[in-house]
Design an enzyme around this catalytic site. Structure first.
Site, short mmCIF file in Angstrom:
data_model
loop_
_atom_site.label_atom_id
_atom_site.label_comp_id
_atom_site.label_asym_id
_atom_site.label_seq_id
_atom_site.Cartn_x
_atom_site.Cartn_y
_atom_site.Cartn_z
CD GLU A 120 -3.56 4.89 -2.31
OE1 GLU A 120 -3.28 4.49 -1.09
OE2 GLU A 120 -4.46 4.65 -2.61
CD GLU A 132 -10.04 4.53 -4.84
OE1 GLU A 132 -9.90 3.78 -3.87
OE2 GLU A 132 -9.79 5.79 -4.88
#
Length: 445
Positions: free
Chosen positions: A147, A152
Site C-alpha cells: 500500500e 493522510e
C-alpha cells in the site's frame, strides 16, 4: 438584444473551454504526463473514477458509510469535493456518510510521479487520504500486497501530513511526516506528491522533498520471500477518501464542524518516465554497535547536548493533543508537560537503533524521578514491523526521589536492527516534570 445574448453565451463557452483545455500543467524533467483530471467539468468523470460503496465499520472501525450520493461526492468550482455528513437517528445517535473514489483499471500504472493538489478538512475524527493499492494483489492480500499512502491528515492535527508504505508479513511500514509552520493543510491548498521508482519512494509537499525510502520486504504469510522491489513492482490505482473516526483519529466530538467537513481536490496528475531501470537490490541495514560497555543507548548519561530531533541519538515527540518539551541539562533529560494528551505516546522520548537479535536476553536500566508521584511507561518497539513489542509497555511509578529501575527480557522475534527504546509519558493525568539519567539497554551474555 438576442444577438448580444448569443454572443455573450458564445464568449462564455469559449472562456470555459479555455479554462478546461488551457490549464497550465507543471512539467517535470524526464517525465511525460500520463493522465490527469483537473475537475473542470460539472460532474465526476466516470471514465476515470469509480464511486466506492462500503458499509460503516468496513475497515479500521471507521464510522462512515461510503455512498455514491451526490451529497457525498460532487464537483464544484473546478474541484472534486468529498464531504462527510453527520445525520441523527430518532434515538439521538449519530451516523455518518462520506465519499470515496478510485481510478478505473484503465488508469492504473507501475512507477511514476503522482501529484494531487488538495485541501484537508479540520476537525476531530476527520481523516482524509490520498493513497494507492495494487490492481491484482498478486503477492497476496493486505499488507503483503503493498500500500502506498501519499497523504493522510488527521483533522485534529491539520498542520501535519504522513507519507507511508505498508508491506510484508509480519506487517511492516515506513513513514515520514511533514509539519507546516504558520499554516495548516485545512487553511489552504497544497500539492501532495509521491515519486515511485524501482527500489525508491520520495514524498513531497509543494515540491519540497520531506521523506524518502528504499528498504522494504515482501514475504507471504506462508513464509515465501518475493524478490525486491516486490510488492511495489506491479500496477497500482489511486484512491481518494474522507473517513470519519476509526482507530487512528478517534471519534468526532462536539467541536467537529460537519458543515465544513469537506476534502477538496483541485487536480490529480500522473507522470511517468519513458524507461525505468528495474535491476535494483534491497539495501542492507547495518546492525548498530553497542559502546565499550555493551550499551546500545548512546548518550544515555546525557553528558552531551542534542537537538532531540533525530539528527543525533534521542528524539522528543508529541501526538494526540500532547504538548510539552524536553532538554538536556546537568547530565539529565528533563521532560515537561503542558498538555498530557489522550495517548500514551502523546508525550514521548525515544532512542532508535537499539539492535536486537532473536534468542538474546537484554536488560534495561535507568534512573528516574518526577516533581510529584506519577507514571511513565517504558517499552522496546519495532517501528518497521507494525509496532510489535520486544519489551512490552511497562508502567513505572515515579516519586520525587531518584530510583533505579531494571528490567530483563528475551528477544523472541526475528533480528531487528531498527528496534527503539521508548519512554511514554502521555495520558497519565499528570503534568509533573520527569527527569531521566543513566539510561542503558545491554545485551546479556
Amino acid at each position: 438584444m438576442k444577438k448580444i445574448t448569443y454572443i455573450t453565451a458564445v464568449l462564455a463557452s469559449a472562456m470555459m473551454l479555455c479554462l478546461t483545455s488551457c490549464t497550465k500543467i507543471k512539467r517535470y524533467e524526464g517525465y511525460k504526463l500520463l493522465w490527469h483530471d483537473e475537475f473542470n467539468g460539472k460532474t465526476l468523470d466516470d471514465k476515470i473514477w469509480n464511486r466506492e460503496i462500503r458499509p460503516a465499520g468496513w475497515t479500521n472501525h471507521e464510522l462512515q458509510a461510503y455512498t455514491e450520493s451526490d451529497e457525498n461526492i460532487y464537483v464544484e468550482d473546478g474541484k472534486l469535493v468529498l464531504r462527510a455528513v453527520q445525520k441523527t437517528l430518532k434515538s439521538g445517535k449519530h451516523y455518518y456518510t462520506s465519499g470515496k473514489v478510485q481510478t478505473s483499471n484503465k488508469k492504473d500504472f507501475t512507477y511514476g510521479r503522482v501529484c494531487v493538489r488538495a485541501k484537508a478538512p479540520k476537525g476531530k475524527g476527520l481523516w482524509p487520504a490520498i493513497w494507492m493499492m495494487p490492481t491484482k494483489e498478486k503477492y497476496g492480500n493486505w499488507p503483503v500486497c503493498g500500500e502506498i499512502d501519499i497523504m493522510e491528515v488527521l483533522g485534529n492535527e491539520p498542520e501535519k501530513t504522513y507519507g507511508t508504505i505498508h508491506y510484508g508479513a509480519p506487517h511492516g511500514q515506513k513513514q515520514g511526516t511533514y509539519i507546516l509552520s504558520g499554516d495548516s493543510f485545512a487553511d489552504s491548498f497544497h500539492e501532495f506528491s509521491v515519486e515511485w521508482e524501482p527500489g525508491k519512494f520520495r514524498w513531497y509537499i509543494d515540491d519540497i522533498l520531506f521523506y524518502e525510502e528504499n528498504n522494504w520486504f515482501a514475504k507471504s504469510r506462508g513464509g515465501e520471500d518475493f524478490d525486491y522491489p516486490a510488492p511495489f513492482d506491479q500496477d497500482f490505482y489511486i484512491q481518494l477518501n474522507l473517513a470519519v473516526g476509526g482507530d487512528w483519529p478517534g471519534k468526532p466530538d462536539d467541536s467537529t464542524d460537519f458543515e465544513k467537513a469537506k476534502f477538496e481536490i483541485d487536480y490529480v496528475r500522473v507522470y511517468q518516465k519513458k524507461h525505468y531501470d528495474t535491476n535494483v537490490e534491497r539495501p542492507t541495514v547495518k546492525f548498530p554497535e553497542p559502546d565499550a560497555k555493551g550499551n546500545y543507548v548512546h548518550n544515555g548519561t546525557f553528558e552531551k547536548q542534542e537537538p532531540l530531533d533525530g539528527s543525533a541519538n534521542w528524539i522528543f515527540l508529541t501526538a494526540g493533543g500532547g504538548q510539552g518539551g524536553a532538554q538536556i541539562k546537568d547530565s539529565q533529560m528533563i521532560i515537561t508537560t503542558t498538555n498530557y494528551g489522550g495517548l500514551d505516546y502523546s508525550i514521548q522520548l525515544v532512542h532508535p537503533g537499539i539492535g536486537h537479535h532473536k534468542g538474546k536476553y537484554y536488560r534495561i536500566n535507568f534512573d528516574a524521578k518526577a516533581d510529584g508521584n506519577r507514571t511513565l511507561k517504558v517499552a522496546v518497539t519495532a517501528p518497521e514491523v507494525n509496532w510489535i513489542r520486544y519489551f512490552y509497555d511497562t508502567p513505572v511509578d515515579l516519586t520525587a526521589n531518584w530510583k533505579t529501575y531494571t528490567f530483563e527480557y528475551e528477544m523472541k522475534d526475528a533480528d531487528d536492527p531498527l528496534a527503539r527504546l521508548e519512554f511514554n509519558m502521555g495520558n497519565q493525568k499528570s503534568k509533573d516534570t520527569i527527569y531521566l539519567k543513566n539510561v542503558e539497554v545491554i545485551e546479556l551474555d
